[in-house]
Design an enzyme around this catalytic site. Sequence first.
Site, PDB file in Angstrom:
ATOM      1  N   GLY B 150      63.117   0.121 121.402  1.00 32.95           N
ATOM      2  CA  GLY B 150      62.120   0.629 120.461  1.00 32.95           C
ATOM      3  C   GLY B 150      61.787  -0.348 119.354  1.00 32.95           C
ATOM      4  CG  ASP B 167      64.875  12.298 119.477  1.00 35.90           C
ATOM      5  OD1 ASP B 167      66.009  12.393 118.981  1.00 35.90           O
ATOM      6  OD2 ASP B 167      64.497  12.958 120.461  1.00 35.90           O
ATOM      7  CG  ASP B 170      75.533   9.834 115.710  1.00 35.14           C
ATOM      8  OD1 ASP B 170      74.635  10.575 115.298  1.00 35.14           O
ATOM      9  OD2 ASP B 170      76.607  10.253 116.171  1.00 35.14           O
TER      10      ASP B 170
END
Lengths: 286, 286
Positions: B150, B167, B170
């Site tokens: 991403g 989205d 952790d």
Amino acid sequence: MITQLEWLKEIDGHLWLVEDERENMKLSYRVKEVIHAEQSPFQHVMIVDTYDFGPTLVLDGVVQTTSRDGHIYNEMITHIPLLTHPHPKRVLIIGGGDCGAAREVCKYPQVEQIDMVEIDELVVKVSKQYLTDVSGNLSDPRVNFIYEDGTSFIKNRQETYDVVIVDSSDPIGPAEQLFSYEFYRDVHRALQTDGVMVCQSQSPIFHMNILKQTYERIGQLFPVVHVYQAVVPTYPGGLWSFTLGSKTYRPEQLDAKWDKQAKYVNQGILQGCFQLPESVRQALEK
Amino acid sequence: MITQLEWLKEIDGHLWLVEDERENMKLSYRVKEVIHAEQSPFQHVMIVDTYDFGPTLVLDGVVQTTSRDGHIYNEMITHIPLLTHPHPKRVLIIGGGDCGAAREVCKYPQVEQIDMVEIDELVVKVSKQYLTDVSGNLSDPRVNFIYEDGTSFIKNRQETYDVVIVDSSDPIGPAEQLFSYEFYRDVHRALQTDGVMVCQSQSPIFHMNILKQTYERIGQLFPVVHVYQAVVPTYPGGLWSFTLGSKTYRPEQLDAKWDKQAKYVNQGILQGCFQLPESVRQALEK
């Protein structure tokens, strides 16, 4: 001796409290030290110091209140009913042995009398001594400590209280009767004609049946009934419910009344707490 | 073979998933069956069927999404930004391998294009196959599955999207860069001049430092920044935070827009979710 308790386990050289509550999901807390462990006539009472949550009250192997998050439950079970009533003077707390609810009630100068009826004196004793972040070592002279079964105590009261707070443990063990219709009827009778009651009504995730039953029973007795929620990290599922019954006043009138010091409650929470997840709202409506 | 994984343990004859995430507090789930377990190039990917939460996606020993409560997180990370933007057409999801966020975005007919950039194709594959309560076996033609990092993908985009949803898992392991200032700056650049972004910003109970850092970094880039919360039972602490950054529109304008089918979100939640506990509010203000 201590590790003979099934909920205290030594794992990889560390002591853990493994909650003895649910069959398929467990919360475990690493324990620094067992501060106190004693069997009372009613239950096993323990204070353990945990790494993440500090000193913690554990009854029959189930976490009740921790130093770190105990304020959430106690603020929420207290301020919502006390703000719903415009002039609370006489308050009854049933249960609430950790003293946190009584401590919050003491923040209201207009309250003249706080009767706290806890069945187990040992819970009060260890909470005052070791759980001071929650209990504040409660010493306000308005608080009367009464060590008696709450269901018997309330049977003989009529229009005595402005607010009744039912701060019970889970509906298994000593607290089972505090979830019965007969008990709520007695609470209703013990309240003034404009009285307000509240009780903890368990997790909407794991005990929706208890919440629904509580909502229905209180709704049969009180013209105003509302469920509200708070997030308590040490309760399974995180989300916890409270059910408020009122003879006259509506909690929608809470607006703009907030002037206390608190760690969880603020003006926004007083409104947000009545917003329930859609699945919970639908289950209550059915 | 399976029980060589440190987070799967046989205890008293039952198989348990013991979350490999926190040192001093553990959540454990009793497991019916390990449905799929495979090492991807990025992480260990597993679907287990648990007694309380059904089929559950577990990455490197940490529960990500369960069939029972996965909708909460996915509804909340999607509907708040999409309702904040008055006419979202192009949406980017970074991460979101369980497909639940994309599934929620598909509920908006005005959205024309949904780019979903997930680094780990295996997560999408197992979620579509075994986690259908969450993924809905997503097949909407508007969704473009892009298997790429991403942070690289977004570097080359300029004023491309109306809404970006981050989205992530952790901030340890593959998702670490998704919490950096540089990444948020790239997200800002990839958004239209009236764009909206959101990211999950961890637990206010256990990771207040991450939440505060996220709030500050997004606040440096976007004139409108808001933190909102939801209760996810399978995330430690229950309370979970999301941080929204917006170039123009304010989420206060969400009122009265709700017309979708959902299990967690409703009109009340859209307002209640912005009400944060007082301790969290104060920590963010400091």
